[in-house]
Write a protein that holds these residues in place. Structure first.
Motif, PDB file in Angstrom:
ATOM      1  N   SER A  90       0.836  -1.197   0.000  1.00 50.54           N
ATOM      2  CA  SER A  90       0.000   0.000   0.000  1.00 50.54           C
ATOM      3  C   SER A  90       0.873   1.251   0.000  1.00 50.54           C
ATOM      4  CB  SER A  90      -0.913  -0.007   1.229  1.00 50.54           C
ATOM      5  OG  SER A  90      -1.511   1.253   1.417  1.00 50.54           O
ATOM      6  N   PHE A  91       0.692   2.111  -0.996  1.00 53.54           N
ATOM      7  CA  PHE A  91       1.477   3.346  -1.053  1.00 53.54           C
ATOM      8  C   PHE A  91       1.157   4.285   0.111  1.00 53.54           C
ATOM      9  CE2 PHE A  91       1.407   2.133  -5.656  1.00 53.54           C
ATOM     10  CZ  PHE A  91       2.753   1.808  -5.732  1.00 53.54           C
ATOM     11  N   PRO A  92      -0.119   4.512   0.483  1.00 51.78           N
ATOM     12  CA  PRO A  92      -0.393   5.374   1.638  1.00 51.78           C
ATOM     13  C   PRO A  92       0.223   4.849   2.930  1.00 51.78           C
ATOM     14  CG  PRO A  92      -2.363   5.126   0.308  1.00 51.78           C
ATOM     15  CD  PRO A  92      -1.365   4.146  -0.226  1.00 51.78           C
ATOM     16  N   LYS A  93       0.154   3.524   3.149  1.00 55.31           N
ATOM     17  CA  LYS A  93       0.745   2.958   4.358  1.00 55.31           C
ATOM     18  C   LYS A  93       2.265   3.086   4.334  1.00 55.31           C
ATOM     19  CE  LYS A  93      -3.022  -0.269   5.240  1.00 55.31           C
ATOM     20  NZ  LYS A  93      -3.447  -1.677   5.294  1.00 55.31           N
ATOM     21  N   LEU A  94       2.856   2.892   3.159  1.00 54.64           N
ATOM     22  CA  LEU A  94       4.298   3.024   3.029  1.00 54.64           C
ATOM     23  C   LEU A  94       4.744   4.440   3.377  1.00 54.64           C
ATOM     24  CD1 LEU A  94       6.996   1.724   2.106  1.00 54.64           C
ATOM     25  CD2 LEU A  94       6.455   2.513  -0.206  1.00 54.64           C
ATOM     26  N   LEU A  95       3.926   5.429   2.998  1.00 49.17           N
ATOM     27  CA  LEU A  95       4.259   6.831   3.258  1.00 49.17           C
ATOM     28  C   LEU A  95       3.747   7.313   4.619  1.00 49.17           C
ATOM     29  CD1 LEU A  95       3.409   8.283  -0.272  1.00 49.17           C
ATOM     30  CD2 LEU A  95       5.687   7.760   0.644  1.00 49.17           C
ATOM     31  N   GLY A  96       3.014   6.438   5.319  1.00 49.87           N
ATOM     32  CA  GLY A  96       2.500   6.802   6.624  1.00 49.87           C
ATOM     33  C   GLY A  96       1.415   7.861   6.571  1.00 49.87           C
ATOM     34  N   ARG A  97       0.589   7.818   5.532  1.00 54.15           N
ATOM     35  CA  ARG A  97      -0.448   8.834   5.365  1.00 54.15           C
ATOM     36  C   ARG A  97      -1.807   8.187   5.171  1.00 54.15           C
ATOM     37  NH1 ARG A  97       2.388  12.915   0.914  1.00 54.15           N
ATOM     38  NH2 ARG A  97       4.207  13.483   2.188  1.00 54.15           N
ATOM     39  N   ASN A  98      -2.842   8.870   5.625  1.00 53.77           N
ATOM     40  CA  ASN A  98      -4.203   8.463   5.304  1.00 53.77           C
ATOM     41  C   ASN A  98      -4.507   8.853   3.861  1.00 53.77           C
ATOM     42  OD1 ASN A  98      -4.768   7.448   7.888  1.00 53.77           O
ATOM     43  ND2 ASN A  98      -5.275   9.503   8.637  1.00 53.77           N
ATOM     44  N   PHE A  99      -5.383   8.082   3.215  1.00 51.05           N
ATOM     45  CA  PHE A  99      -5.666   8.350   1.807  1.00 51.05           C
ATOM     46  C   PHE A  99      -7.147   8.147   1.535  1.00 51.05           C
ATOM     47  CE2 PHE A  99      -6.364   6.944  -2.536  1.00 51.05           C
ATOM     48  CZ  PHE A  99      -5.685   7.908  -3.267  1.00 51.05           C
ATOM     49  N   LYS A 100      -7.729   9.069   0.810  1.00 46.87           N
ATOM     50  CA  LYS A 100      -9.095   8.913   0.307  1.00 46.87           C
ATOM     51  C   LYS A 100      -9.285   9.887  -0.832  1.00 46.87           C
ATOM     52  CE  LYS A 100     -13.974   8.898   1.684  1.00 46.87           C
ATOM     53  NZ  LYS A 100     -14.252   7.635   0.985  1.00 46.87           N
ATOM     54  N   MET A 101      -9.689   9.374  -1.973  1.00 45.73           N
ATOM     55  CA  MET A 101      -9.960  10.202  -3.141  1.00 45.73           C
ATOM     56  C   MET A 101     -11.311   9.771  -3.705  1.00 45.73           C
ATOM     57  SD  MET A 101      -7.718  10.757  -6.636  1.00 45.73           S
ATOM     58  CE  MET A 101      -6.354  11.453  -5.713  1.00 45.73           C
ATOM     59  N   GLY A 102     -12.373  10.452  -3.259  1.00 46.98           N
ATOM     60  CA  GLY A 102     -13.709  10.017  -3.630  1.00 46.98           C
ATOM     61  C   GLY A 102     -13.962   8.637  -3.056  1.00 46.98           C
ATOM     62  N   PRO A 103     -14.424   7.679  -3.864  1.00 47.94           N
ATOM     63  CA  PRO A 103     -14.664   6.321  -3.356  1.00 47.94           C
ATOM     64  C   PRO A 103     -13.399   5.469  -3.253  1.00 47.94           C
ATOM     65  CG  PRO A 103     -15.275   6.450  -5.662  1.00 47.94           C
ATOM     66  CD  PRO A 103     -14.900   7.857  -5.242  1.00 47.94           C
ATOM     67  N   VAL A 104     -12.264   5.944  -3.764  1.00 45.57           N
ATOM     68  CA  VAL A 104     -11.017   5.181  -3.692  1.00 45.57           C
ATOM     69  C   VAL A 104     -10.365   5.410  -2.333  1.00 45.57           C
ATOM     70  CG1 VAL A 104      -8.738   4.795  -4.707  1.00 45.57           C
ATOM     71  CG2 VAL A 104     -10.685   5.367  -6.184  1.00 45.57           C
ATOM     72  N   VAL A 105     -10.128   4.312  -1.596  1.00 40.01           N
ATOM     73  CA  VAL A 105      -9.605   4.438  -0.230  1.00 40.01           C
ATOM     74  C   VAL A 105      -8.202   3.855  -0.075  1.00 40.01           C
ATOM     75  CG1 VAL A 105     -11.861   4.564   0.867  1.00 40.01           C
ATOM     76  CG2 VAL A 105     -10.819   2.326   0.428  1.00 40.01           C
ATOM     77  N   ASP A 106      -7.658   3.243  -1.122  1.00 41.30           N
ATOM     78  CA  ASP A 106      -6.281   2.754  -1.051  1.00 41.30           C
ATOM     79  C   ASP A 106      -5.770   2.519  -2.463  1.00 41.30           C
ATOM     80  OD1 ASP A 106      -3.936   2.020   0.330  1.00 41.30           O
ATOM     81  OD2 ASP A 106      -4.428  -0.107   0.150  1.00 41.30           O
ATOM     82  N   VAL A 107      -4.479   2.752  -2.648  1.00 45.02           N
ATOM     83  CA  VAL A 107      -3.774   2.461  -3.901  1.00 45.02           C
ATOM     84  C   VAL A 107      -2.558   1.627  -3.541  1.00 45.02           C
ATOM     85  CG1 VAL A 107      -2.598   3.399  -5.928  1.00 45.02           C
ATOM     86  CG2 VAL A 107      -4.535   4.634  -4.926  1.00 45.02           C
ATOM     87  N   ALA A 108      -2.401   0.484  -4.186  1.00 48.87           N
ATOM     88  CA  ALA A 108      -1.322  -0.429  -3.821  1.00 48.87           C
ATOM     89  C   ALA A 108      -0.641  -0.979  -5.064  1.00 48.87           C
ATOM     90  CB  ALA A 108      -1.856  -1.575  -2.969  1.00 48.87           C
ATOM     91  N   PHE A 109       0.629  -1.317  -4.904  1.00 42.11           N
ATOM     92  CA  PHE A 109       1.353  -2.089  -5.924  1.00 42.11           C
ATOM     93  C   PHE A 109       1.027  -3.554  -5.705  1.00 42.11           C
ATOM     94  CE2 PHE A 109       5.225  -4.612  -6.914  1.00 42.11           C
ATOM     95  CZ  PHE A 109       5.210  -4.455  -8.297  1.00 42.11           C
ATOM     96  N   ILE A 110       0.659  -4.257  -6.763  1.00 42.48           N
ATOM     97  CA  ILE A 110       0.372  -5.681  -6.682  1.00 42.48           C
ATOM     98  C   ILE A 110       1.334  -6.427  -7.587  1.00 42.48           C
ATOM     99  CG2 ILE A 110      -1.425  -5.548  -8.484  1.00 42.48           C
ATOM    100  CD1 ILE A 110      -2.914  -7.765  -6.902  1.00 42.48           C
ATOM    101  N   SER A 111       1.786  -7.588  -7.128  1.00 42.34           N
ATOM    102  CA  SER A 111       2.767  -8.361  -7.882  1.00 42.34           C
ATOM    103  C   SER A 111       2.324  -9.819  -7.887  1.00 42.34           C
ATOM    104  CB  SER A 111       4.154  -8.231  -7.241  1.00 42.34           C
ATOM    105  OG  SER A 111       5.114  -8.975  -7.939  1.00 42.34           O
TER     106      SER A 111
END
Length: 254
Positions: A90-111
């Motif tokens: 999770s990019f927000p967790k990696l940066l230590g920040r809360n995240f919300k952009m409209g209905p999107v509540v997390d953005v993550a790199f998946i592998s």
């Protein structure tokens, strides 16, 4: 590529609520009459699945392995195994920040990693996951990834995947039902040796299960229901379309 969602929901709901570390292990049994796309014939097929879903402080992980065997000795689904693994960061967790952009509540790199034991298929799927907050759903995730082929023997060019997965819990009286699943689109790709093309396919696997553990004072342990499998151009074979129900039994460990 076959991604059985099962309790991938646990990743989504815990991932939205915070950084709690959690893991859940399940065994699934599925039975249905499934299509061999190379012969066009259907055969009764047993699938035993081991899977684990969990979180860590910066993301999540989902792993499963299917053991398949059908009633026809034709070289397809004959004591076969197939597995996938999807860790996320999770990019927000990696940066230590809360995240919300409209209905999107997390953005993550998946592998993702996909492996087929009989066909010696190995694929790598790097990309991005968006987690959505949709009213009435525990979670909705969308994945956008490349599909990079590292298989032995004949390989194909890189393609792309779009996948959506979801979970909805419904209570009727003292009984609990779950509607979950995923649907994916994989682009058409050419074989690197020029011998042909894997057609684009759509695979959808919605599941509807009943928590029968409630009948025995062991809620959330045993579930029974159906999985509907729709697969257009199954395994990239043009015109081989499948729409089949499967019995689904789930045993969830504490």
């Amino acid at each position: 590529m076959k991604k059985i969602v099962g309790m991938m929901a646990l990743i989504g709901c815990i991932g939205l609520s915070g950084s709690t570390v959690f893991a859940q292990t399940e065994f699934h049994y599925a039975r249905g009459s499934l299509l061999n796309p190379f012969t066009g014939e259907y055969s009764s097929t047993n699938i035993l699945t081991f899977q684990n879903a969990g979180t860590w402080k910066l993301g999540s992980s989902f792993f499963f392995i299917d053991f398949l065997d059908d009633a026809t000795d034709d070289g397809f689904n004959d004591k076969e195994f197939y597995g996938e693994w999807y860790p996320t960061l999770s990019f927000p967790k990696l940066l230590g920040r809360n995240f919300k952009m409209g209905p999107v509540v997390d953005v993550a790199f998946i592998s993702g990693l996909n492996y087929d034991g009989d066909a010696n298929i190995l694929k790598y799927l790097p990309g991005v996951r968006l987690s959505w907050q949709i009213p009435g759903f525990i979670f909705v995730n969308t994945d956008f990834t490349s599909v990079i082929d590292y298989s032995d023997g004949t390989r194909h060019d890189s393609g792309f995947l779009f996948d959506i997965s979801w979970l909805k819990i419904m209570n009727f009286g003292n009984q609990t039902f779950s509607f979950m699943g995923h649907a994916e689109y994989i682009s058409a790709v050419d074989l690197k040796d020029g011998s042909g093309t894997y057609e684009a396919w759509i695979l959808a696997q919605p599941q509807f299960v009943w928590d029968i553990g409630n009948l025995f004072d062991t809620p959330n342990a045993f579930h029974v229901g159906i999985e509907l499998q729709y697969w257009s151009n199954k395994l990239g074979v043009k015109g081989q379309d499948e729409f089949r129900p499967q019995l689904l039994i789930v045993w969830r460990l504490d």
